[in-house]
Scaffold this motif. Sequence first.
Motif, PDB file in Angstrom:
ATOM      1  N   GLU A  15     -17.055  30.414 -62.300  1.00 19.01           N
ATOM      2  CA  GLU A  15     -15.458  30.703 -62.249  1.00 19.01           C
ATOM      3  C   GLU A  15     -14.941  31.465 -63.366  1.00 19.01           C
ATOM      4  O   GLU A  15     -14.143  32.468 -63.244  1.00 19.01           O
ATOM      5  N   HIS A  16     -15.590  31.327 -64.595  1.00 25.56           N
ATOM      6  CA  HIS A  16     -14.943  32.015 -65.562  1.00 25.56           C
ATOM      7  C   HIS A  16     -15.687  33.248 -65.758  1.00 25.56           C
ATOM      8  O   HIS A  16     -14.822  34.477 -66.548  1.00 25.56           O
ATOM      9  N   LEU A  17     -16.913  33.637 -65.195  1.00 31.88           N
ATOM     10  CA  LEU A  17     -17.372  34.833 -65.205  1.00 31.88           C
ATOM     11  C   LEU A  17     -16.342  35.718 -64.191  1.00 31.88           C
ATOM     12  O   LEU A  17     -16.234  36.948 -64.547  1.00 31.88           O
ATOM     13  N   MET A  89     -10.725  23.243 -70.479  1.00 31.57           N
ATOM     14  CA  MET A  89      -9.488  22.147 -70.246  1.00 31.57           C
ATOM     15  C   MET A  89      -8.532  22.457 -70.924  1.00 31.57           C
ATOM     16  O   MET A  89      -7.276  22.526 -70.388  1.00 31.57           O
ATOM     17  N   VAL A  90      -8.433  22.588 -72.118  1.00 28.69           N
ATOM     18  CA  VAL A  90      -7.339  22.989 -73.029  1.00 28.69           C
ATOM     19  C   VAL A  90      -6.502  24.050 -72.854  1.00 28.69           C
ATOM     20  O   VAL A  90      -5.449  24.109 -72.477  1.00 28.69           O
ATOM     21  N   ALA A  91      -7.204  25.134 -72.449  1.00 26.80           N
ATOM     22  CA  ALA A  91      -6.834  26.657 -71.920  1.00 26.80           C
ATOM     23  C   ALA A  91      -6.127  26.289 -70.656  1.00 26.80           C
ATOM     24  O   ALA A  91      -4.812  26.838 -70.381  1.00 26.80           O
ATOM     25  N   GLY A  92      -6.718  25.623 -69.622  1.00 27.61           N
ATOM     26  CA  GLY A  92      -6.128  25.372 -68.457  1.00 27.61           C
ATOM     27  C   GLY A  92      -4.606  24.617 -68.366  1.00 27.61           C
ATOM     28  O   GLY A  92      -3.617  24.960 -68.019  1.00 27.61           O
ATOM     29  N   LYS A 102      -0.367  26.435 -61.314  1.00 32.70           N
ATOM     30  CA  LYS A 102      -1.575  26.775 -60.377  1.00 32.70           C
ATOM     31  C   LYS A 102      -2.756  26.738 -61.514  1.00 32.70           C
ATOM     32  O   LYS A 102      -3.958  26.318 -61.074  1.00 32.70           O
ATOM     33  N   ILE A 103      -2.627  26.995 -62.926  1.00 31.76           N
ATOM     34  CA  ILE A 103      -3.562  27.169 -63.787  1.00 31.76           C
ATOM     35  C   ILE A 103      -4.491  26.054 -63.827  1.00 31.76           C
ATOM     36  O   ILE A 103      -5.578  25.654 -64.104  1.00 31.76           O
ATOM     37  N   PHE A 104      -3.595  24.989 -63.747  1.00 35.45           N
ATOM     38  CA  PHE A 104      -4.350  23.426 -64.012  1.00 35.45           C
ATOM     39  C   PHE A 104      -5.163  23.158 -62.918  1.00 35.45           C
ATOM     40  O   PHE A 104      -6.168  22.765 -63.319  1.00 35.45           O
ATOM     41  N   TRP A 105      -4.709  23.262 -61.606  1.00 33.86           N
ATOM     42  CA  TRP A 105      -5.533  23.201 -60.668  1.00 33.86           C
ATOM     43  C   TRP A 105      -6.996  24.032 -60.591  1.00 33.86           C
ATOM     44  O   TRP A 105      -7.944  23.385 -60.029  1.00 33.86           O
ATOM     45  N   VAL A 106      -6.720  25.239 -60.913  1.00 28.86           N
ATOM     46  CA  VAL A 106      -7.852  26.269 -60.801  1.00 28.86           C
ATOM     47  C   VAL A 106      -8.740  26.229 -62.094  1.00 28.86           C
ATOM     48  O   VAL A 106     -10.019  26.207 -61.793  1.00 28.86           O
ATOM     49  N   GLN A 107      -8.258  25.980 -63.227  1.00 23.67           N
ATOM     50  CA  GLN A 107      -8.964  26.112 -64.277  1.00 23.67           C
ATOM     51  C   GLN A 107      -9.452  24.782 -64.856  1.00 23.67           C
ATOM     52  O   GLN A 107     -10.277  24.445 -65.200  1.00 23.67           O
ATOM     53  N   ALA A 108      -8.315  23.900 -65.361  1.00 27.44           N
ATOM     54  CA  ALA A 108      -8.338  22.601 -65.926  1.00 27.44           C
ATOM     55  C   ALA A 108      -9.045  21.520 -65.303  1.00 27.44           C
ATOM     56  O   ALA A 108     -10.081  20.822 -65.792  1.00 27.44           O
TER      57      ALA A 108
END
Length: 121
Positions: A15-17, A89-92, A102-108
């Motif tokens: 995902e991060h790539l 997690m912290v970044a999300g 939305k960033i919480f659901w997609v990243q964190a």
Amino acid sequence: MEILGKILVGLVALEHLYIMYLEMFAWETKGKETFKGSLAPELFEPTKTLAANQGLYNGFLAAGLIWTLFIEDPNWSFYIAVFFLTCVMVAGIYGAFTASKKIFWVQALPAIVALVVLHVR
């Protein structure tokens, strides 16, 4: 559970790539489609350098997570994975508060799930 943990770490890394690709190489094309509504269309061109910088950081997160998949010592692999997943997690969570929920659901959340699974050893 160890295999599931490695799969989840790998998925968060992938995902991060992808985020790195969007922010560094496709900001004004695919990035504009992906982040429409979060940023006015006329701002993509002037923010291209800023997005590329963010993308680089996402690439470092992905590299760290991928690295953990090749560490042979299970304890060392675990601690390094926990570190990088915690960074994600912290970044999300920060992104959810400052940019878009939305960033919480997609990243964190994927990082949190991976952390929970890693701790069930």
